[in-house]
Scaffold this active site. Sequence first.
Site, PDB file in Angstrom:
ATOM      1  CE  LYS A   1      -3.943  -0.185   0.410  1.00 56.25           C
ATOM      2  NZ  LYS A   1      -5.112  -0.182  -0.514  1.00 56.25           N
TER       3      LYS A   1
ATOM      4  N   GLY B   1     -21.298   5.622   3.593  1.00 54.53           N
ATOM      5  CA  GLY B   1     -20.361   6.060   2.560  1.00 54.53           C
ATOM      6  C   GLY B   1     -20.992   5.997   1.180  1.00 54.53           C
TER       7      GLY B   1
ATOM      8  N   GLY C   1     -19.594   7.093  -1.761  1.00 51.41           N
ATOM      9  CA  GLY C   1     -18.605   7.294  -2.814  1.00 51.41           C
ATOM     10  C   GLY C   1     -18.850   6.363  -3.984  1.00 51.41           C
ATOM     11  CG  ASN C   2     -16.269   6.386  -7.434  1.00 52.79           C
ATOM     12  OD1 ASN C   2     -17.130   7.144  -7.878  1.00 52.79           O
ATOM     13  ND2 ASN C   2     -14.983   6.637  -7.564  1.00 52.79           N
ATOM     14  CB  VAL C   3     -17.404   1.242  -3.196  1.00 52.80           C
ATOM     15  CG1 VAL C   3     -17.948  -0.109  -2.737  1.00 52.80           C
ATOM     16  CG2 VAL C   3     -16.011   1.061  -3.777  1.00 52.80           C
TER      17      VAL C   3
ATOM     18  CE1 TYR D   1     -25.363   6.949  -8.329  1.00 52.08           C
ATOM     19  CE2 TYR D   1     -24.294   5.369  -9.796  1.00 52.08           C
ATOM     20  CZ  TYR D   1     -25.280   6.314  -9.560  1.00 52.08           C
ATOM     21  OH  TYR D   1     -26.183   6.616 -10.542  1.00 52.08           O
TER      22      TYR D   1
END
Length: 343
Positions: free
Chosen positions: A83, A178, A180-182, A184
Amino acid sequence: MFSTPADMFSSPSECEEIRVYFDKGANILSIIAIHSTKLGPAIGGCRYLNYSSFQEALNDAEKLAKSMSYKAALANVDFGGGKSVIIKQPSNQDPKQTFKKFGMFVDSLKGRYVTAIDSGTTTSHMKIISKSTPFVAGIKGINPSYFTALGVFRAMCAAVKHKFGATSLRGIRIAIQGAGNVGYFLSHLLYQDKASIYIADTDASKSLKIAQDFSAHIISPKEVISLPCEIFSPCALGGEINKTSVSLLKANIIAGAANNQLENEEIAEILAEKEILYCPDYLINSGGLIYVANLYKGENIKNVKNKVYQLHDAVSDILKISQIKKQTPLRISNNLAEKKLRK
């Protein structure tokens, strides 16, 4: 400069290698943590976030790198875990220059680490990085967040079948933390399966979009963890389930995309005592990794999607073993990953 200043770290690390890049003139401070290359080159996303201190950023990188090793081991992608983080500065930081130099930093490891999208980074950032190094995944194709969401969705299906005997998520109340993209993409999949969606985010506009697109109920970020529901799905940053918040949970299942959702492994035991089924985050959020790792190796998208779809069976198997052995799903997952890493 690139360095491994062992004497600057306050405690021994579980990682094989930690590298730090500091450029005073360009106002860049970045860390790459490689937890394991036992199964192949370390792969893991690059975070571009605000951190209160270097130590906080280092702790995040190390913890996430270890999680990536376990994730990669269970996902059978022939990669190790790593990471990276770039500490986002409040001013005097040119993103193009930052990611160009970060690419040089990645390249200095000569393939021991492959970077990808993570919190705060985008495909555009990856394209800048790729001008300085070939060791970057997820530049082309579909947003990896879709595959992360797909894996979590399939895990939810497995968990609901295990816990309730249900064959779909129809009518199942799912609280997503949350948007965000995930969050959504996950909401879209849940909407198609006729689940009842509750969404919370500190950015009200993101929650509103999901509510409008997928008939979700908007709830306060403070209320989401205590909402009575079948599934609580943490899809923001980690550490949300801790000794304080665990007592507030009213969900039957925890299945989300956030990394390192639990403050520590003791929380998994507390959840088991409360009869809350916890699906280990690094097991079920591996869809994005499966996608970028296999695409990086030249696999076609259809085959990759099939592999992500199979997470349902992987989760089912671990939940069954957990029930038989009377150990938490986290302990079973850890044991399986550690066994692969010891080979």
